[in-house]
Motif scaffolding. Structure first.
Motif, PDB file in Angstrom:
ATOM      1  N   UNK A  29       0.833  -1.201   0.000  1.00  0.00           N
ATOM      2  CA  UNK A  29       0.000   0.000   0.000  1.00  0.00           C
ATOM      3  C   UNK A  29       0.868   1.252   0.000  1.00  0.00           C
ATOM      4  N   UNK A  30       1.957   1.238   0.774  1.00  0.00           N
ATOM      5  CA  UNK A  30       2.836   2.403   0.830  1.00  0.00           C
ATOM      6  C   UNK A  30       3.431   2.680  -0.554  1.00  0.00           C
ATOM      7  N   UNK A  31       3.838   1.619  -1.255  1.00  0.00           N
ATOM      8  CA  UNK A  31       4.375   1.801  -2.609  1.00  0.00           C
ATOM      9  C   UNK A  31       3.327   2.382  -3.541  1.00  0.00           C
ATOM     10  N   UNK A  32       2.123   1.799  -3.508  1.00  0.00           N
ATOM     11  CA  UNK A  32       1.061   2.228  -4.418  1.00  0.00           C
ATOM     12  C   UNK A  32       0.639   3.669  -4.123  1.00  0.00           C
ATOM     13  N   UNK A  33       0.400   3.974  -2.858  1.00  0.00           N
ATOM     14  CA  UNK A  33       0.010   5.338  -2.491  1.00  0.00           C
ATOM     15  C   UNK A  33       1.176   6.301  -2.646  1.00  0.00           C
ATOM     16  N   UNK A  34       2.417   5.787  -2.520  1.00  0.00           N
ATOM     17  CA  UNK A  34       3.576   6.639  -2.763  1.00  0.00           C
ATOM     18  C   UNK A  34       3.517   7.236  -4.157  1.00  0.00           C
ATOM     19  N   UNK A  35       3.209   6.393  -5.128  1.00  0.00           N
ATOM     20  CA  UNK A  35       3.118   6.877  -6.510  1.00  0.00           C
ATOM     21  C   UNK A  35       1.980   7.883  -6.653  1.00  0.00           C
ATOM     22  N   UNK A  36       0.814   7.530  -6.127  1.00  0.00           N
ATOM     23  CA  UNK A  36      -0.353   8.397  -6.288  1.00  0.00           C
ATOM     24  C   UNK A  36      -0.155   9.733  -5.572  1.00  0.00           C
TER      25      UNK A  36
ATOM     26  N   UNK B 120       2.761  11.121  -4.595  1.00  0.00           N
ATOM     27  CA  UNK B 120       3.869  11.858  -5.191  1.00  0.00           C
ATOM     28  C   UNK B 120       3.416  12.596  -6.450  1.00  0.00           C
ATOM     29  N   UNK B 121       2.524  11.976  -7.189  1.00  0.00           N
ATOM     30  CA  UNK B 121       2.015  12.570  -8.426  1.00  0.00           C
ATOM     31  C   UNK B 121       1.085  13.733  -8.100  1.00  0.00           C
ATOM     32  N   UNK B 122       0.208  13.505  -7.136  1.00  0.00           N
ATOM     33  CA  UNK B 122      -0.808  14.490  -6.789  1.00  0.00           C
ATOM     34  C   UNK B 122      -0.206  15.718  -6.100  1.00  0.00           C
ATOM     35  N   UNK B 123       0.670  15.490  -5.115  1.00  0.00           N
ATOM     36  CA  UNK B 123       1.133  16.601  -4.272  1.00  0.00           C
ATOM     37  C   UNK B 123       2.491  17.147  -4.684  1.00  0.00           C
ATOM     38  N   UNK B 124       3.341  16.312  -5.286  1.00  0.00           N
ATOM     39  CA  UNK B 124       4.696  16.777  -5.613  1.00  0.00           C
ATOM     40  C   UNK B 124       4.928  16.843  -7.119  1.00  0.00           C
ATOM     41  N   UNK B 125       3.990  16.311  -7.890  1.00  0.00           N
ATOM     42  CA  UNK B 125       4.135  16.349  -9.334  1.00  0.00           C
ATOM     43  C   UNK B 125       5.203  15.406  -9.862  1.00  0.00           C
ATOM     44  N   UNK B 126       5.512  14.361  -9.079  1.00  0.00           N
ATOM     45  CA  UNK B 126       6.523  13.412  -9.529  1.00  0.00           C
ATOM     46  C   UNK B 126       5.870  12.296 -10.330  1.00  0.00           C
ATOM     47  N   UNK B 127       6.596  11.792 -11.333  1.00  0.00           N
ATOM     48  CA  UNK B 127       6.040  10.746 -12.194  1.00  0.00           C
ATOM     49  C   UNK B 127       6.478   9.362 -11.760  1.00  0.00           C
ATOM     50  N   UNK B 128       6.168   8.397 -12.607  1.00  0.00           N
ATOM     51  CA  UNK B 128       6.455   6.993 -12.333  1.00  0.00           C
ATOM     52  C   UNK B 128       7.934   6.749 -12.053  1.00  0.00           C
TER      53      UNK B 128
ATOM     54  N   UNK C 238      10.434   8.758 -11.166  1.00  0.00           N
ATOM     55  CA  UNK C 238      11.044   9.286  -9.938  1.00  0.00           C
ATOM     56  C   UNK C 238      10.500   8.564  -8.722  1.00  0.00           C
ATOM     57  N   UNK C 239       9.198   8.192  -8.783  1.00  0.00           N
ATOM     58  CA  UNK C 239       8.607   7.582  -7.595  1.00  0.00           C
ATOM     59  C   UNK C 239       9.036   6.125  -7.403  1.00  0.00           C
ATOM     60  N   UNK C 240       9.460   5.475  -8.475  1.00  0.00           N
ATOM     61  CA  UNK C 240       9.819   4.049  -8.351  1.00  0.00           C
ATOM     62  C   UNK C 240      10.912   3.862  -7.284  1.00  0.00           C
ATOM     63  N   UNK C 241      12.064   4.546  -7.408  1.00  0.00           N
ATOM     64  CA  UNK C 241      13.050   4.380  -6.327  1.00  0.00           C
ATOM     65  C   UNK C 241      12.614   5.024  -5.015  1.00  0.00           C
ATOM     66  N   UNK C 242      11.934   6.187  -5.098  1.00  0.00           N
ATOM     67  CA  UNK C 242      11.563   6.878  -3.848  1.00  0.00           C
ATOM     68  C   UNK C 242      10.593   6.010  -3.041  1.00  0.00           C
ATOM     69  N   UNK C 243       9.615   5.416  -3.731  1.00  0.00           N
ATOM     70  CA  UNK C 243       8.636   4.580  -3.023  1.00  0.00           C
ATOM     71  C   UNK C 243       9.324   3.389  -2.364  1.00  0.00           C
ATOM     72  N   UNK C 244      10.318   2.825  -3.069  1.00  0.00           N
ATOM     73  CA  UNK C 244      11.041   1.687  -2.487  1.00  0.00           C
ATOM     74  C   UNK C 244      11.756   2.126  -1.217  1.00  0.00           C
ATOM     75  N   UNK C 245      12.341   3.328  -1.258  1.00  0.00           N
ATOM     76  CA  UNK C 245      13.068   3.821  -0.080  1.00  0.00           C
ATOM     77  C   UNK C 245      12.091   4.103   1.068  1.00  0.00           C
ATOM     78  N   UNK C 246      10.962   4.740   0.722  1.00  0.00           N
ATOM     79  CA  UNK C 246       9.973   5.033   1.780  1.00  0.00           C
ATOM     80  C   UNK C 246       9.487   3.731   2.421  1.00  0.00           C
TER      81      UNK C 246
ATOM     82  N   UNK D 166      11.001  -4.220  -1.597  1.00  0.00           N
ATOM     83  CA  UNK D 166      10.495  -5.015  -2.713  1.00  0.00           C
ATOM     84  C   UNK D 166       8.978  -4.913  -2.784  1.00  0.00           C
ATOM     85  N   UNK D 167       8.335  -4.963  -1.625  1.00  0.00           N
ATOM     86  CA  UNK D 167       6.885  -4.783  -1.583  1.00  0.00           C
ATOM     87  C   UNK D 167       6.474  -3.417  -2.114  1.00  0.00           C
ATOM     88  N   UNK D 168       7.265  -2.392  -1.773  1.00  0.00           N
ATOM     89  CA  UNK D 168       6.992  -1.037  -2.252  1.00  0.00           C
ATOM     90  C   UNK D 168       7.069  -0.945  -3.765  1.00  0.00           C
ATOM     91  N   UNK D 169       8.084  -1.593  -4.339  1.00  0.00           N
ATOM     92  CA  UNK D 169       8.211  -1.619  -5.802  1.00  0.00           C
ATOM     93  C   UNK D 169       6.962  -2.230  -6.423  1.00  0.00           C
TER      94      UNK D 169
END
Lengths: 426, 237
Positions: free
Chosen positions: A154-161, A163-171, A173-181, A327-330
Motif C-alpha cells: 500500500x505504501x508503494x502504491x500510495x507513494x506513486x499516487x 507523489x504525483x498528486x502533491x509533488x508532481x513526480x512521475x512513475x 522518480x517515484x519508483x526508487x523513492x517509493x522503495x526507499x519510503x 520489494x513490496x513497495x516496488x
C-alpha cells in the motif's frame, strides 16, 4: 516374497470409507443438501447422497490402493520426513540450467504474442512474484512471520499516487523513492518487534498492515479516503501512452508514427516490470550467497546461537525487514500504475494472506517455488473464470493436498553449500 | 599470571529472585577454570551474564581491564570471548563447513581456510561430515561442532556451557580428551559443568557454586579429594 507379505485389510478400508462418508455428510450436508428458496428452504438429499457416495468410493479405493505394495511405495515416495533446507555440494551445477535463459526469452516474447487480456493477467502475476519475493526474504529466509506485508504494498502504491498528486513526480522518480519510503517503514515496523517471535510478531505485523489501511481510509485530506486517487502511467523518455498527450508532450504512437493502441502501455509496463523482477531475482540470489544472507538464515535457525557468535541481530533483522519492504513497495508502484487508480480496499488483510500463501505454497525460502506459486495463485483464478464459484473450494483442496504431500512447499528450499576456495582444506 | 576475566561481587536478579549472590571469581591467562554445581545453582546464569543476558544488577565483570557488564551481547562476543552455548545450538540446516564459517563473524573470513584445517585436525569426525547438514549428526558430533565453531573466532577465552549435556559417557570422555588438546595449545578455558569428576580432573582450578553463591574454590586436585565435594557431586566414596 514381497507379494506374500502384502495382505489387504478390507475391513480397515471399509471403516475408513465410512468415516470419510460421515465427514463428507457433515461438511457438505448444510452446504449442498439444503438450498435456500426465498424465506424457505428445500432439502436436496439426492445431490448430497451422490457426493457422499463419491467420497466413500474414493476413500475405499485409496485405502485399498495404499495397502498394496505399489501404493505403499507411492506413499513412501511422497512423504518426505527429512526436514529443512536441502544443501547441495559446493560447485553443483543443475542439469536444468538452460531453462533460465529460455524462460527469459519466452517472457520477453509474451507481450507480442499474447492478447491484451492475457498480458494484464501476466502483469498481475508478476506483481505478485515481486510481493512473494519480498515476503520470502522476511518469512522464508529470516524466519520472521509477517502478516502485515500488504502495508508496504500500500505504501508503494500510495507513494506513486501521492507523489504525483502533491509533488508532481512521475512513475520513474517515484519508483526508487517509493522503495526507499517502504524500506523506512520496514525499519519503523522492525524496531519495536526486535524482541518478538512467532505468534506475537505475527499479531503486531498484522496490526501494522491494518493501521496503514485505516490511515489511508480515514486521512481524507491527504488520500481522499475511500474515493481513492489517480496514479500516473509510466512514460517512455517523456512520451506518454495516451491517445492525446498533455501540454508539451508527444504521445508515444505519434512519435513513432504507428496507430494508437491501448495495449502499448501494458506492453511497456510489462517489460519494465519484467526487468525489475529479473533484477530483484538476481539481487536476491546474490544476497543469499553473501554473509548477510547467511546471517538471515542463521537467525531463522537459532537466534541465541547467532548472538553468542557476535552477530548483531538488530542489523540483521532490520535489513531483512527493510529489503523485504522495499520489494513490496516496488510491487505497489507497479500495481498503482497498472490500475491507474488506487484505493484502500485493495490492501486488505486478504492480500497479506494471499502473499503469505504464495510463500508457503512455493516453499519457504525457495525462489523458484515462489515464482511458480505466485502465478498459480493469481493467474489460474483469472484463467478459470467459468469456475469462479468453486475457486475457494479449489484453493482449500490445493492447500490440503500440499500439506499432505509437500509440507515444505512446491519446491523445497535448496541452495549450494558455501564455495570452497583455492587452498581450502582437502 | 594476569587475570583475563574477573567477576567482582556480581549480583544477578530475575525479578524478585536473586540468582547470583556477590559472586567473585577470576580466570587467568592460559588456565582452565571450571565452575561446578548442581542444577539451578546459577552456573548458566553466570555464564550468560558475561554477555549481558541477563544484565547484572551490581558488581563488575572485568575482561582485559575493561568492565563489559554494560556492553551489548554482540560487542562482547566479538571481542575475543567465544562461547559454546548450553544445548549446543548449532545451525541445523547448515552444513558443518557453513556452521564453522558462522563462527568467523567477529574476525572476518581472512583466516577461515587455515582455521578450518586446524579444526578438522582437532575433530577428524567433522571433516568426514563437512558437507552434511548439522542436524543429521549425532549429539557428540554436534557438540564437537559447537566447540569448533566457537574456536573459529580465535578467542582469547573459550566459554563452555555443559559440553557433556545429554551425551553418552564414552562420548563425554572423548570430548574431554579433545578439550585437553585444545588447552595444550595455550587456550584459556572457562568450563561450566555438572559432571564434576571430568571437569575437575581437567581443570587447573575450580569453583563450586551452591544456590547462587561460590561455596568453595581451589585447585582441581584439591576439590577432587575434598570430602564435601565428593559427597555432593561425586557420589560419595
Amino acid at each position: 516374497m514381497s507379494q506374500a507379505v502384502v495382505s489387504i485389510n478390507y475391513k480397515k478400508s471399509v471403516i475408513d470409507a465410512v468415516i470419510a462418508g460421515l465427514l463428507a455428510l457433515i461438511v457438505f450436508g448444510p452446504i449442498v443438501g439444503i438450498v435456500l428458496d426465498g424465506y424457505d428452504f428445500n432439502a436436496e438429499p439426492e445431490r448430497l447422497m451422490w457426493i457422499v457416495l463419491t467420497v466413500m468410493a474414493g476413500r475405499l479405493a485409496a485405502s485399498v490402493f495404499f495397502q498394496t505394495s505399489k501404493g505403499a511405495a507411492f506413499l513412501y515416495k511422497h512423504s518426505s520426513k527429512d526436514e529443512g533446507v536441502h544443501v547441495l555440494l559446493p560447485g553443483h551445477k543443475s542439469k536444468l540450467r538452460w531453462i533460465i535463459p529460455l524462460t527469459i526469452v519466452i517472457a520477453l516474447l509474451v507481450p507480442f504474442i499474447a492478447s491484451k487480456y492475457i498480458l494484464t493477467v501476466v502483469i498481475l502475476g508478476l506483481i505478485y512474484v515481486l510481493l512473494g519475493l519480498g515476503l520470502n526474504i522476511v518469512v522464508g529466509l529470516a524466519g520472521l512471520l509477517d502478516l502485515g506485508f500488504v502495508g508496504f504494498y500500500a505504501i508503494g502504491a500510495y507513494g506513486l499516487a501521492l507523489g504525483y498528486e502533491h509533488l508532481g513526480l512521475g512513475f520513474w522518480s517515484m519508483l526508487p523513492i517509493a522503495a526507499i519510503i517502504a524500506a523506512i517503514f520496514g525499519a519503523i515496523l522492525g524496531f519495536p518487534v526486535l524482541r518478538m517471535h512467532g505468534d506475537y510478531l505475527a499479531i503486531v505485523t498484522l496490526g501494522f498492515g491494518e493501521i496503514i489501511r485505516l490511515v489511508l481510509t480515514n486521512w481524507t485530506e491527504l488520500t481522499q479516503g475511500p474515493n481513492g486517487m489517480n496514479a500516473p502511467l509510466p512514460t517512455f523518455f517523456g512520451m506518454e501512452f495516451k491517445r492525446r498527450a498533455s501540454e508539451g508532450h508527444v504521445p508515444f504512437h505519434e512519435f513513432f508514427g504507428i496507430p494508437y493502441s491501448s495495449a502499448y502501455k501494458y506492453i511497456f509496463i510489462y517489460l519494465v516490470l519484467l526487468l525489475v523482477v529479473l533484477g530483484v531475482l538476481y539481487v536476491k540470489k546474490r544476497l543469499t550467497k553473501m554473509p548477510i544472507g547467511r546471517a538471515w538464515e542463521a537467525l531463522r535457525e537459532d537466534e541465541i546461537a547467532c548472538r553468542s557468535l557476535g552477530l548483531n541481530h538488530v542489523l540483521v533483522k532490520l535489513s531483512a525487514f527493510m529489503i523485504g519492504a522495499s520489494t513490496g513497495g516496488l510491487a505497489g508502484v507497479f500495481f498503482a500504475t497498472y490500475q491507474g487508480f488506487v484505493n484502500p480496499s485493495s490492501f486488505t488483510f486478504f492480500e497479506s494472506a494471499l502473499i503469505l500463501a504464495i510463500v508457503v505454497l512455493g516453499g519457504m525460502g525457495s525462489t523458484l517455488g515462489v515464482v511458480i506459486a505466485a502465478f498459480v495463485l493469481t493467474v489460474a483464478p483469472e484463467l478459470l473464470r467459468e469456475f469462479a464459484d468453486y475457486r475457494v473450494l479449489a484453493f482449500g483442496m490445493l492447500m490440503v493436498l500440499m500439506m499432505i504431500w509437500k509440507p515444505r512447499g512446491l519446491v523445497r528450499m535448496t541452495r549450494t553449500g558455501v564455495e570452497q576456495r583455492e587452498g581450502n582444506v582437502k | 599470571m594476569s587475570s583475563l576475566m574477573e567477576f567482582k561481587e556480581v549480583d544477578v536478579h530475575y525479578g524478585p529472585i536473586q540468582a547470583l549472590k556477590k559472586v567473585s571469581l577470576s580466570v587467568n591467562e592460559g588456565e582452565i577454570v571450571t565452575l561446578i554445581g548442581a542444577n539451578g545453582a546459577g552456573k548458566s546464569t553466570l555464564l550468560m551474564s558475561i554477555f549481558g543476558q541477563p544484565r547484572i544488577s551490581s558488581g563488575e565483570i572485568i575482561y582485559r581491564g575493561e568492565d563489559i557488564s554494560k556492553k551489548s551481547s554482540h560487542y562482547v562476543a566479538s571481542h575475543g570471548l567465544a562461547q559454546s552455548p548450553e544445548g549446543r545450538r548449532i545451525f541445523p540446516g547448515m552444513t558443518v563447513e557453513e556452521n564453522l564459517l558462522m563462527g568467523t563473524i567477529p574476525i572476518g573470513m581472512d583466516h577461515a581456510e587455515e582455521d578450518m584445517r586446524k579444526m578438522f585436525d582437532l575433530f577428524p569426525r567433522l571433516e568426514e561430515r563437512r558437507n552434511q547438514r548439522a542436524s543429521t549428526m549425532s549429539g557428540g558430533e554436534q557438540q564437537m561442532l559447537a566447540i569448533a565453531r566457537a574456536l573459529m573466532s580465535r578467542p582469547k577465552l573459550l566459554l563452555l556451557d555443559e559440553p557433556s549435556l545429554g551425551l553418552a559417557p564414552i562420548i563425554v570422555k572423548q570430548i574431554f580428551e579433545i578439550l585437553k588438546d585444545v588447552a595444550s595449545t595455550g587456550m584459556t578455558i572457562f568450563l561450566v559443568e555438572q559432571n564434576a569428576n571430568h571437569a575437575l580432573k581437567l581443570a587447573d582450578r575450580g569453583y563450586v557454586m551452591v544456590n547462587g553463591e561460590i561455596r568453595m574454590s581451589g585447585t582441581g586436585d584439591e576439590l577432587l579429594v575434598n570430602p564435601e565435594v565428593r559427597e555432593a557431586y561425586l557420589g560419595g566414596h
